[in-house]
Write a protein that holds these residues in place. Sequence first.
Motif, PDB file in Angstrom:
ATOM      1  N   GLU A  19      41.559  33.913 -22.919  1.00 49.33           N
ATOM      2  CA  GLU A  19      42.236  35.153 -23.337  1.00 49.33           C
ATOM      3  C   GLU A  19      43.730  35.114 -23.028  1.00 49.33           C
ATOM      4  O   GLU A  19      44.550  35.550 -23.837  1.00 49.33           O
ATOM      5  CB  GLU A  19      41.616  36.364 -22.631  1.00 49.33           C
ATOM      6  CG  GLU A  19      40.234  36.719 -23.088  1.00 49.33           C
ATOM      7  CD  GLU A  19      39.619  37.831 -22.230  1.00 49.33           C
ATOM      8  OE1 GLU A  19      40.376  38.578 -21.572  1.00 49.33           O
ATOM      9  OE2 GLU A  19      38.386  37.930 -22.213  1.00 49.33           O
ATOM     10  N   GLU A  20      44.080  34.610 -21.842  1.00 54.00           N
ATOM     11  CA  GLU A  20      45.493  34.533 -21.458  1.00 54.00           C
ATOM     12  C   GLU A  20      46.271  33.618 -22.396  1.00 54.00           C
ATOM     13  O   GLU A  20      47.362  33.957 -22.840  1.00 54.00           O
ATOM     14  CB  GLU A  20      45.645  34.042 -20.012  1.00 54.00           C
ATOM     15  CG  GLU A  20      45.287  35.065 -18.966  1.00 54.00           C
ATOM     16  CD  GLU A  20      46.248  36.247 -18.912  1.00 54.00           C
ATOM     17  OE1 GLU A  20      47.408  36.131 -19.348  1.00 54.00           O
ATOM     18  OE2 GLU A  20      45.826  37.304 -18.406  1.00 54.00           O
ATOM     19  N   ILE A  21      45.716  32.460 -22.699  1.00 56.31           N
ATOM     20  CA  ILE A  21      46.396  31.521 -23.604  1.00 56.31           C
ATOM     21  C   ILE A  21      46.520  32.149 -24.992  1.00 56.31           C
ATOM     22  O   ILE A  21      47.581  32.090 -25.621  1.00 56.31           O
ATOM     23  CB  ILE A  21      45.658  30.163 -23.641  1.00 56.31           C
ATOM     24  CG1 ILE A  21      45.671  29.492 -22.256  1.00 56.31           C
ATOM     25  CG2 ILE A  21      46.244  29.252 -24.715  1.00 56.31           C
ATOM     26  CD1 ILE A  21      47.040  29.217 -21.665  1.00 56.31           C
ATOM     27  N   ALA A  22      45.452  32.777 -25.466  1.00 59.15           N
ATOM     28  CA  ALA A  22      45.474  33.411 -26.791  1.00 59.15           C
ATOM     29  C   ALA A  22      46.466  34.569 -26.855  1.00 59.15           C
ATOM     30  O   ALA A  22      46.989  34.876 -27.930  1.00 59.15           O
ATOM     31  CB  ALA A  22      44.069  33.901 -27.153  1.00 59.15           C
ATOM     32  N   ALA A  23      46.763  35.197 -25.722  1.00 57.74           N
ATOM     33  CA  ALA A  23      47.630  36.378 -25.700  1.00 57.74           C
ATOM     34  C   ALA A  23      49.112  36.051 -25.874  1.00 57.74           C
ATOM     35  O   ALA A  23      49.916  36.961 -26.112  1.00 57.74           O
ATOM     36  CB  ALA A  23      47.417  37.155 -24.393  1.00 57.74           C
ATOM     37  N   TYR A  24      49.500  34.793 -25.770  1.00 59.02           N
ATOM     38  CA  TYR A  24      50.908  34.445 -25.977  1.00 59.02           C
ATOM     39  C   TYR A  24      51.291  34.759 -27.418  1.00 59.02           C
ATOM     40  O   TYR A  24      50.692  34.247 -28.353  1.00 59.02           O
ATOM     41  CB  TYR A  24      51.167  32.968 -25.662  1.00 59.02           C
ATOM     42  CG  TYR A  24      51.397  32.715 -24.199  1.00 59.02           C
ATOM     43  CD1 TYR A  24      52.677  32.579 -23.690  1.00 59.02           C
ATOM     44  CD2 TYR A  24      50.330  32.631 -23.316  1.00 59.02           C
ATOM     45  CE1 TYR A  24      52.897  32.362 -22.334  1.00 59.02           C
ATOM     46  CE2 TYR A  24      50.528  32.412 -21.966  1.00 59.02           C
ATOM     47  CZ  TYR A  24      51.816  32.287 -21.483  1.00 59.02           C
ATOM     48  OH  TYR A  24      52.024  32.078 -20.140  1.00 59.02           O
ATOM     49  N   GLN A  25      52.301  35.624 -27.593  1.00 62.99           N
ATOM     50  CA  GLN A  25      52.760  36.008 -28.923  1.00 62.99           C
ATOM     51  C   GLN A  25      53.557  34.878 -29.574  1.00 62.99           C
ATOM     52  O   GLN A  25      53.420  34.630 -30.760  1.00 62.99           O
ATOM     53  CB  GLN A  25      53.614  37.276 -28.834  1.00 62.99           C
ATOM     54  CG  GLN A  25      52.871  38.483 -28.284  1.00 62.99           C
ATOM     55  CD  GLN A  25      51.726  38.897 -29.170  1.00 62.99           C
ATOM     56  OE1 GLN A  25      51.892  39.054 -30.383  1.00 62.99           O
ATOM     57  NE2 GLN A  25      50.539  39.064 -28.596  1.00 62.99           N
ATOM     58  N   ASP A  26      54.393  34.228 -28.780  1.00 62.93           N
ATOM     59  CA  ASP A  26      55.202  33.114 -29.257  1.00 62.93           C
ATOM     60  C   ASP A  26      54.633  31.837 -28.638  1.00 62.93           C
ATOM     61  O   ASP A  26      54.741  31.616 -27.430  1.00 62.93           O
ATOM     62  CB  ASP A  26      56.663  33.317 -28.840  1.00 62.93           C
ATOM     63  CG  ASP A  26      57.578  32.221 -29.343  1.00 62.93           C
ATOM     64  OD1 ASP A  26      57.086  31.158 -29.778  1.00 62.93           O
ATOM     65  OD2 ASP A  26      58.809  32.418 -29.277  1.00 62.93           O
ATOM     66  N   GLU A  27      54.033  31.015 -29.455  1.00 66.98           N
ATOM     67  CA  GLU A  27      53.349  29.811 -28.980  1.00 66.98           C
ATOM     68  C   GLU A  27      54.276  28.889 -28.179  1.00 66.98           C
ATOM     69  O   GLU A  27      53.851  28.237 -27.234  1.00 66.98           O
ATOM     70  CB  GLU A  27      52.767  29.064 -30.180  1.00 66.98           C
ATOM     71  CG  GLU A  27      51.696  28.109 -29.833  1.00 66.98           C
ATOM     72  CD  GLU A  27      50.870  27.705 -31.051  1.00 66.98           C
ATOM     73  OE1 GLU A  27      50.419  26.558 -31.043  1.00 66.98           O
ATOM     74  OE2 GLU A  27      50.676  28.511 -31.972  1.00 66.98           O
ATOM     75  N   LEU A  83      44.437  24.144 -27.316  1.00 69.70           N
ATOM     76  CA  LEU A  83      44.160  24.477 -25.913  1.00 69.70           C
ATOM     77  C   LEU A  83      42.888  25.317 -25.806  1.00 69.70           C
ATOM     78  O   LEU A  83      42.057  25.083 -24.927  1.00 69.70           O
ATOM     79  CB  LEU A  83      45.330  25.232 -25.286  1.00 69.70           C
ATOM     80  CG  LEU A  83      46.597  24.438 -25.012  1.00 69.70           C
ATOM     81  CD1 LEU A  83      47.714  25.367 -24.527  1.00 69.70           C
ATOM     82  CD2 LEU A  83      46.349  23.324 -24.006  1.00 69.70           C
ATOM     83  N   ILE A  84      42.733  26.263 -26.710  1.00 65.74           N
ATOM     84  CA  ILE A  84      41.555  27.131 -26.686  1.00 65.74           C
ATOM     85  C   ILE A  84      40.284  26.315 -26.924  1.00 65.74           C
ATOM     86  O   ILE A  84      39.272  26.519 -26.248  1.00 65.74           O
ATOM     87  CB  ILE A  84      41.718  28.294 -27.687  1.00 65.74           C
ATOM     88  CG1 ILE A  84      42.803  29.254 -27.166  1.00 65.74           C
ATOM     89  CG2 ILE A  84      40.394  29.015 -27.927  1.00 65.74           C
ATOM     90  CD1 ILE A  84      43.254  30.308 -28.147  1.00 65.74           C
TER      91      ILE A  84
END
Length: 147
Positions: A19-27, A83-84
């Motif tokens: 969830e934290e990795i997915a939450a990054y708005q700017d990759e 990463l996900i």
Amino acid sequence: MIVENLKTIFNRDLNKLKEEIAAYQDEANLWKTTGDIKNSAGNLCLHLIGNLNTYIGAAIGNSGYIRNRELEFSLKDIRKSALIVMIEQTITTVEETLNQLKEEELQKEYELKVFENKTTTGFFLIHLATHLGYHLGQINYHRRLID
């Protein structure tokens, strides 16, 4: 019972990592560092994946995983989606390995000497869970500060 608790904690925290990795708005922000922040969220994520696949997947589950710890901190610009997928594969590896672990095996000596002294498998699994939680918190702060 302890194995079931460990499975719950690893599953919870690895899903939170996803969830934290997915939450990054700017990759691109996954890979940024600034000031005293020396490790990017992307590199911490790779480190956790390598750590758990080595010490749970390979050492306990005989998965055949071969770690390259240096790359965990030097690779950059891996896509968020990749990463996900790696996190999801780690969730599967950890769950499948712990599903095979018997409670009595927690009292046995962990096969790798990681610290100065040998430990039990149970102690080392608890260490791995707290290590995951520690870096998960760093990733959360990284995201909120940089993204």
